[in-house]
Design a protein around this motif. Sequence first.
Motif, short mmCIF file in Angstrom:
data_model
loop_
_atom_site.label_atom_id
_atom_site.label_comp_id
_atom_site.label_asym_id
_atom_site.label_seq_id
_atom_site.Cartn_x
_atom_site.Cartn_y
_atom_site.Cartn_z
N GLU A 151 0.83 -1.20 0.00
CA GLU A 151 0.00 0.00 0.00
C GLU A 151 0.87 1.25 0.00
OE1 GLU A 151 -3.21 0.39 -0.33
OE2 GLU A 151 -3.48 -1.78 -0.58
N TYR A 152 1.98 1.19 0.73
CA TYR A 152 2.90 2.32 0.81
C TYR A 152 3.48 2.62 -0.58
CZ TYR A 152 6.84 5.13 2.54
OH TYR A 152 7.74 6.12 2.77
N LEU A 153 3.91 1.58 -1.27
CA LEU A 153 4.46 1.75 -2.61
C LEU A 153 3.38 2.16 -3.61
CD1 LEU A 153 6.89 -1.32 -2.82
CD2 LEU A 153 7.48 1.07 -2.42
N LYS A 154 2.18 1.63 -3.42
CA LYS A 154 1.07 1.95 -4.32
C LYS A 154 0.75 3.44 -4.28
CE LYS A 154 -3.68 0.55 -5.40
NZ LYS A 154 -4.81 -0.31 -4.98
N LYS A 155 0.81 4.03 -3.08
CA LYS A 155 0.52 5.45 -2.95
C LYS A 155 1.58 6.32 -3.64
CE LYS A 155 -1.99 5.02 1.42
NZ LYS A 155 -1.98 5.35 2.88
N ARG A 156 2.77 5.74 -3.80
CA ARG A 156 3.88 6.48 -4.42
C ARG A 156 4.19 5.98 -5.82
NH1 ARG A 156 3.58 6.26 0.64
NH2 ARG A 156 4.33 7.97 2.00
N LEU A 157 3.22 5.31 -6.41
CA LEU A 157 3.41 4.73 -7.75
C LEU A 157 3.72 5.81 -8.78
CD1 LEU A 157 3.34 2.25 -9.57
CD2 LEU A 157 0.86 2.58 -9.83
N GLY A 158 3.07 6.96 -8.65
CA GLY A 158 3.31 8.03 -9.61
C GLY A 158 4.77 8.49 -9.60
N LYS A 159 5.34 8.63 -8.39
CA LYS A 159 6.73 9.05 -8.29
C LYS A 159 7.67 7.97 -8.83
CE LYS A 159 5.98 12.12 -4.33
NZ LYS A 159 6.32 12.42 -2.92
N ILE A 160 7.32 6.72 -8.59
CA ILE A 160 8.14 5.62 -9.10
C ILE A 160 8.15 5.63 -10.63
CG2 ILE A 160 8.31 3.10 -9.28
CD1 ILE A 160 7.22 2.94 -6.43
N ILE A 161 6.99 5.88 -11.21
CA ILE A 161 6.89 5.94 -12.68
C ILE A 161 7.71 7.11 -13.21
CG2 ILE A 161 5.33 6.34 -14.61
CD1 ILE A 161 3.19 4.81 -13.07
N ILE A 162 7.63 8.25 -12.53
CA ILE A 162 8.39 9.43 -12.99
C ILE A 162 9.89 9.16 -12.96
CG2 ILE A 162 9.00 11.80 -12.39
CD1 ILE A 162 6.12 12.20 -11.46
N VAL A 163 10.38 8.56 -11.86
CA VAL A 163 11.82 8.24 -11.76
C VAL A 163 12.22 7.26 -12.86
CG1 VAL A 163 13.56 7.11 -10.32
CG2 VAL A 163 11.93 8.68 -9.28
N THR A 164 11.38 6.27 -13.11
CA THR A 164 11.67 5.28 -14.16
C THR A 164 11.75 5.94 -15.53
OG1 THR A 164 10.55 3.55 -12.87
CG2 THR A 164 10.92 3.14 -15.22
#
Length: 229
Positions: A17-30
């Motif tokens: 859930e923690y990572l899911k909430k930050r999915l947008g930032k993960i996608i941006i970094v990728t």
Amino acid sequence: MEEMNEEIEINLLELFEYLKKRLGKIIIVTLVCMIISAAITIFVIPNEYTSTARIFPKMETSSDSGTVTDTNSISVNTSMINNYVELIGGTTILGEVADELGLERDDVQSYISVSNESDTMIINITATTTDPELSKEIVDTTIDVFYAEIKEKLDVDNMITVDKAEVAETPSSPSFTRNVAIAGLIGIVLSCGYYFIMFMLDTHIHNKEEAEKYLEIPVLGVIPYFEDK
């Protein structure tokens, strides 16, 4: 044991859930990593072009009844293949190639590779440079020098070129798709790793449920938070 498994399962769900909430930032970094990799591949890393020729020891001899295969010749050629590979990649032949092309011998040694195809007597001579014409020229010159050397010093005149070197029309490296894919994977690993560490180091209690869970006492009331206007 059941309580430990349950706690681990809950923690994994919380992490998800923690990572899911930050999915947008993960996608941006990728995406940023992929864009940087694409830019470096296109504008920074020079294209390399590979040219390859294949040579082979001729095994046929003439007789009164026609052309036949000499078994002794096959045995000799097979045993000599490794010697030929070493000769082609040696300093003598590559030194002559460098002299004819006006290059440094160390550069030619770094450009060229010689190998024997598995379970065959075919020798591959490959050159990789940033100039497709030069790659072909190095291969052709290496073969010419090699043929001349074994004729003069070993009295061997049975080598034939089965596949001539050609000028490469497309670069052999770098691989745009591979580099971008690797960069994307690195972006995912780095961003997820960062948030995983932040999750593990986070000791704050964020809501009533966590307070009851970790303190093991009931919550009597919650003070609402109002932002200053």
